[in-house]
Design a protein around this motif. Structure first.
Motif, PDB file in Angstrom:
ATOM      1  N   ASN A   1      -5.647   6.024  13.382  1.00  0.00           N
ATOM      2  CA  ASN A   1      -6.084   5.665  14.736  1.00  0.00           C
ATOM      3  C   ASN A   1      -5.016   6.108  15.732  1.00  0.00           C
ATOM      4  O   ASN A   1      -4.258   5.297  16.268  1.00  0.00           O
TER       5      ASN A   1
ATOM      6  N   ASP B   1     -18.599   2.847  18.368  1.00  0.00           N
ATOM      7  CA  ASP B   1     -19.235   4.127  18.031  1.00  0.00           C
ATOM      8  C   ASP B   1     -18.361   4.977  17.112  1.00  0.00           C
ATOM      9  O   ASP B   1     -18.859   5.920  16.470  1.00  0.00           O
ATOM     10  N   ASP B   2     -17.048   4.666  17.057  1.00  0.00           N
ATOM     11  CA  ASP B   2     -16.122   5.463  16.248  1.00  0.00           C
ATOM     12  C   ASP B   2     -15.893   4.868  14.863  1.00  0.00           C
ATOM     13  O   ASP B   2     -15.188   5.478  14.041  1.00  0.00           O
ATOM     14  N   ARG B   3     -16.463   3.710  14.590  1.00  0.00           N
ATOM     15  CA  ARG B   3     -16.256   3.089  13.285  1.00  0.00           C
ATOM     16  C   ARG B   3     -17.044   3.833  12.205  1.00  0.00           C
ATOM     17  O   ARG B   3     -18.097   4.399  12.471  1.00  0.00           O
ATOM     18  N   ARG B   4     -16.507   3.814  10.992  1.00  0.00           N
ATOM     19  CA  ARG B   4     -17.105   4.577   9.894  1.00  0.00           C
ATOM     20  C   ARG B   4     -17.369   3.671   8.703  1.00  0.00           C
ATOM     21  O   ARG B   4     -16.679   2.662   8.495  1.00  0.00           O
ATOM     22  N   ASP B   5     -18.357   4.039   7.920  1.00  0.00           N
ATOM     23  CA  ASP B   5     -18.679   3.314   6.700  1.00  0.00           C
ATOM     24  C   ASP B   5     -17.474   3.360   5.754  1.00  0.00           C
ATOM     25  O   ASP B   5     -16.923   4.430   5.486  1.00  0.00           O
ATOM     26  N   GLU B   6     -17.052   2.198   5.251  1.00  0.00           N
ATOM     27  CA  GLU B   6     -15.818   2.125   4.473  1.00  0.00           C
ATOM     28  C   GLU B   6     -15.893   2.947   3.186  1.00  0.00           C
ATOM     29  O   GLU B   6     -14.932   3.644   2.826  1.00  0.00           O
TER      30      GLU B   6
ATOM     31  N   GLU C   1     -13.851  10.245   1.515  1.00  0.00           N
ATOM     32  CA  GLU C   1     -13.356  11.426   2.223  1.00  0.00           C
ATOM     33  C   GLU C   1     -11.836  11.512   2.168  1.00  0.00           C
ATOM     34  O   GLU C   1     -11.267  12.599   2.031  1.00  0.00           O
TER      35      GLU C   1
ATOM     36  N   PRO D   1      -7.815  12.593  10.955  1.00  0.00           N
ATOM     37  CA  PRO D   1      -9.089  11.856  11.029  1.00  0.00           C
ATOM     38  C   PRO D   1      -9.052  10.464  10.413  1.00  0.00           C
ATOM     39  O   PRO D   1      -9.955   9.655  10.651  1.00  0.00           O
ATOM     40  N   PHE D   2      -8.002  10.171   9.645  1.00  0.00           N
ATOM     41  CA  PHE D   2      -7.949   8.891   8.936  1.00  0.00           C
ATOM     42  C   PHE D   2      -7.014   7.878   9.603  1.00  0.00           C
ATOM     43  O   PHE D   2      -6.892   6.748   9.122  1.00  0.00           O
TER      44      PHE D   2
ATOM     45  N   VAL E   1     -17.680   5.635   2.553  1.00  0.00           N
ATOM     46  CA  VAL E   1     -17.607   7.063   2.887  1.00  0.00           C
ATOM     47  C   VAL E   1     -16.191   7.425   3.332  1.00  0.00           C
ATOM     48  O   VAL E   1     -15.646   8.476   2.959  1.00  0.00           O
ATOM     49  N   PHE E   2     -15.584   6.547   4.146  1.00  0.00           N
ATOM     50  CA  PHE E   2     -14.233   6.795   4.659  1.00  0.00           C
ATOM     51  C   PHE E   2     -13.255   7.019   3.514  1.00  0.00           C
ATOM     52  O   PHE E   2     -12.497   8.001   3.496  1.00  0.00           O
TER      53      PHE E   2
END
Length: 284
Positions: free
Chosen positions: A31, A181-186, A192, A28-29, A188-189
């Protein structure tokens, strides 16, 4: 312990490994976008980092802007050699590269647009072993000698490596642009990832333990350019989440891509290919 540990400035501790994790916890981390071969090569590079001696491949993370190249390079480095400044600009001279190699196990150079000849030659020496001789500062005749073998990560838009000798030692991975749409808050990323990092490291170390048990029994049908690296990953393969032989298949495909890239970067080769294509063949 009788072992003397050296801790240069900026080195950070690794997390305490946890049992029961899976290497797939890393997916998940990164690309990967469904490209199984590039996923296998990334894990192979990580296992190479955890090997106590080289040769080591050079990981070239390329692709368009917005593919997460720098983030991925930081993640990979943090699993084997965490530092306060995981990535830096490329060095200006051989002395700077030698000092960086003296103070880090894994070298990460970010946003590279061009690899000059001297830097390409030096990276080859770092990957497979070779010494640097530089004149000592404030002296006319004295030399400083640096002899290191280090893994290297390069990031840049496109594929910045073109010389055949360095391509021989490289893993070339292209990262597609991450969809909006697949980008994530840094924040939170990274939270996790830090939560998962001990489990991922534990899974990698399980594979390292398997490799240490198997390495003396590995026999390859044919030896590629980085034979010791390839044997090490094949030795680790029983503990990895893919079928036996998948690494060698992915590695062979990557090598073929590297050869094609070397030809595309050679003006004579490009001219010959165009001539043959236009004429329908050549004999003589």
């Amino acid at each position: 312990s009788p072992v003397l540990f050296r801790r240069p400035k900026g080195i950070l501790p690794l997390p305490r490994p946890e049992r029961g994790g899976s290497i797939d916890d890393l997916r998940p981390f990164l690309n990967t976008s469904g490209d199984e071969d590039s996923w296998i090569l990334r894990i192979a590079f990580l296992l190479a980092l955890l090997r106590p001696k080289g040769p080591y491949p050079v990981l070239n993370l390329g692709g368009e802007q917005g593919g997460g190249k720098s983030t991925e390079a930081k993640i990979i480095k943090s699993l084997a050699d965490p530092t306060l400044a995981p990535l830096s600009s490329p060095p200006k001279e051989l002395r700077d590269l030698a000092i960086t190699a003296n103070n880090s196990h894994t070298l990460g150079f970010d946003n590279i647009s061009y690899v000059p000849d001297w830097f390409s030659d030096a990276l080859c020496q770092l990957a497979t072993g070779g010494g640097f001789r530089v004149r000592e500062l404030y002296s006319d005749a004295e030399e400083s000698i640096f002899d290191y073998t280090r893994p290297v990560i390069l990031t840049g838009i496109g594929r910045v490596i073109s010389r055949p000798d360095l391509l021989d030692r490289a893993l070339m991975i292209d990262l597609p642009e991450i969809e909006e749409d697949d980008r994530r808050d840094e924040k939170v990323f990274w939270a996790e990832f830090e939560e998962a990092r001990p489990r991922i490291l534990g899974a990698l170390l399980d594979a390292v333990a398997e490799g240490l048990r198997n390495i003396d029994n590995v026999k390859l049908d044919r030896l590629p350019r980085m034979a010791d690296f390839a044997k090490w990953i094949v030795a680790c393969e029983p503990a990895l989440p893919w079928e036996p032989g998948a690494f060698m298949e992915a590695y062979a495909g990557n090598r073929e891509d590297a050869v094609s890239l070397a030809l595309e970067a050679d003006y004579v080769a490009v001219a010959v290919k165009k001539f043959v294509k236009d004429k329908g063949g050549f004999e003589g």
